[in-house]
Design an enzyme around this catalytic site. Structure first.
Site, mmCIF file in Angstrom:
data_model
loop_
_atom_site.group_PDB
_atom_site.id
_atom_site.type_symbol
_atom_site.label_atom_id
_atom_site.label_comp_id
_atom_site.label_asym_id
_atom_site.label_seq_id
_atom_site.Cartn_x
_atom_site.Cartn_y
_atom_site.Cartn_z
ATOM 1 N N HIS A 134 -23.376 9.321 -36.351
ATOM 2 C CA HIS A 134 -23.714 8.961 -37.734
ATOM 3 C C HIS A 134 -24.476 7.638 -37.801
ATOM 4 O O HIS A 134 -24.490 6.853 -36.835
ATOM 5 C CB HIS A 134 -22.444 8.861 -38.581
ATOM 6 C CG HIS A 134 -21.505 7.783 -38.115
ATOM 7 N ND1 HIS A 134 -21.688 6.444 -38.401
ATOM 8 C CD2 HIS A 134 -20.389 7.846 -37.347
ATOM 9 C CE1 HIS A 134 -20.729 5.733 -37.853
ATOM 10 N NE2 HIS A 134 -19.919 6.551 -37.192
ATOM 11 N N GLU B 176 -13.213 11.378 -36.242
ATOM 12 C CA GLU B 176 -13.097 10.283 -35.282
ATOM 13 C C GLU B 176 -11.642 10.030 -34.922
ATOM 14 O O GLU B 176 -10.712 10.469 -35.621
ATOM 15 C CB GLU B 176 -13.748 9.012 -35.873
ATOM 16 C CG GLU B 176 -13.657 7.751 -35.020
ATOM 17 C CD GLU B 176 -14.330 7.864 -33.644
ATOM 18 O OE1 GLU B 176 -13.840 8.666 -32.830
ATOM 19 O OE2 GLU B 176 -15.299 7.127 -33.396
#
Length: 405
Positions: free
Chosen positions: A211, A285
């Site tokens: 990202h 994550e």
């Protein structure tokens, strides 16, 4: 009774039983200024029988490609063809028309339906992918349409093609194979497993995109299950990545973590590709527990003994968090799921540092040291391949060339 050809361009007077349709479309910005082109050739692929180009205003690459296909099929129908071989450098359109990939984007559903209506008019229609360099005639017409920006459909003079050499016959390929660094289609010979892996078959290729930037990444703080948005730079990074994947094409799906920073990055790419974002919970994550939002130094001061063990033992979790071994277990499940659902396909996976490092570790077959020693930049791209026979390879790690544009 045949339809009136109306605005279809360059339709020859000779009726052909078998023809070849080459079609293409493009968008400068995706979405941006868009146009399409298509040519109808005789069965040998040597003589152009009809040509069409058209300007679409603002549209995506995929919409333009479908419009090129539709124009080519309509022109073939006007010529009285009964058997058509369609060649395109859009893997998305080819796979969708063959029924192997679903048409999900609302802009493409009616276009795909129109193309199927036309296909039903012929006795036989085949679709095959070919490298972009072999689709020069249709690509030329599409670019001319974008240059002219004239919504009045222009008739193509067949004399334009009189001196053009015959192009090499297209190579049928289930999936366009990106090369090591750029994602361009490769030949059948190049489709073999890289290096000395000995892997057999065509792999599921995972394009692993981290990202874009957030405020926590600027401050170098542990950012796990928190949900900071992208910064302005992060959004720019997402757009750069989106332009790159759209230019390369051949992406079957966009899959991402449920966290906002990954979703925002993935949505930019999905818009450019004309695809929908698929959320995969397994790509989230690491849960850093009580260390969430702390810097490395702050965490080591807060829990010096535990932090030291965590840095050397993947079975040790942060306080209230998740160990790297636990992360690997769910990432293995993600890999197995994607390989099963997207065999021999290119999948854009938008996620975070630990999931990407773990997939690279699995592909390389190396120990946990990689998790601590490999650096991944924000919005970087890595490429891992997983073969149907269990083989794997890494073609790219921490690529950032797409961010220069």
């Amino acid at each position: 009774m045949r339809r009136n050809p109306g605005t279809y361009q360059g339709i020859g007077a000779v009726t052909q039983e078998r023809v070849v349709v080459e079609a293409d479309g493009g968008s400068r910005g995706n979405p941006g200024v868009a146009g399409y082109g298509s040519v109808v050739l005789d069965a040998d692929g040597d003589t152009v029988l009809a040509g069409r180009r058209g300007y679409l205003g603002i549209a995506t690459n995929n919409v333009a490609e479908y419009r090129g296909l539709i124009a080519g099929l309509e022109a073939a129908d006007e010529l009285g063809a009964r058997r058509v071989a369609v060649r395109m450098d859009s893997k998305l359109v080819v796979e969708q028309m063959c029924g192997r990939w679903k048409v999900k984007h609302p802009d493409m559903i009616p276009l795909a339906a129109r193309a199927r209506e036309l296909v039903a008019r012929f006795d036989d229609v085949t679709f095959e992918w070919m490298p972009r360099l072999r689709n020069k005639r249709a690509d030329k017409l599409a670019n001319e349409a974008m240059d002219a920006r004239d919504e009045t459909v222009e008739r193509v003079d067949l004399a334009e093609f009189a001196e053009a050499p015959a192009l090499e016959t297209a190579v049928t390929a289930p999936i366009p194979e990106p090369d090591d660094a750029a994602g361009a289609p490769a030949t059948e010979k190049e489709a073999a497993a890289p290096g000395w892996t000995g892997a057999i078959g065509r792999p599921t290729r995972l394009l692993l995109l981290r990202h874009g930037q957030t405020e926590l990444s600027v401050q170098r703080r542990y950012s796990g299950r928190g949900n900071p948005p992208l910064t302005e730079l992060g959004r720019d990074q997402a757009q750069c990545a989106a332009r790159w994947v759209a230019e390369k094409g051949g992406i079957a799906a966009v899959v991402c973590s449920p966290l906002g920073r990954a979703r925002e990055t993935a949505e930019a790419a999905a818009r450019a590709l004309g695809l929908e974002v698929e959320i995969h919970e397994g790509l989230i994550e690491t849960d850093f527990g009580d260390w969430e939002g702390l810097t490395f130094s702050e965490a080591s001061v807060r829990d010096p003994e535990l932090h030291g063990r965590w840095l050397g033992d993947t079975s040790v979790p942060p306080p209230g968090g998740e160990s790297f071994d636990e992360v690997r277990e769910r990432i293995e499940a993600v890999r197995d799921d994607l390989v099963a659902r997207y065999p021999a396909a290119n999948v854009l996976v938008v996620t975070h540092v630990t999931p990407i490092k773990t997939l690279l570790q699995m592909a390389l077959g190396v120990g946990p040291e990689l998790l601590y020693r490999l650096h991944l930049d924000l919005a970087s791209l890595s490429i891992a391949e997983f073969y149907p026979d269990g083989g794997a390879s890494v073609r790219l790690a921490n690529g950032t060339g797409h961010l220069d544009g």
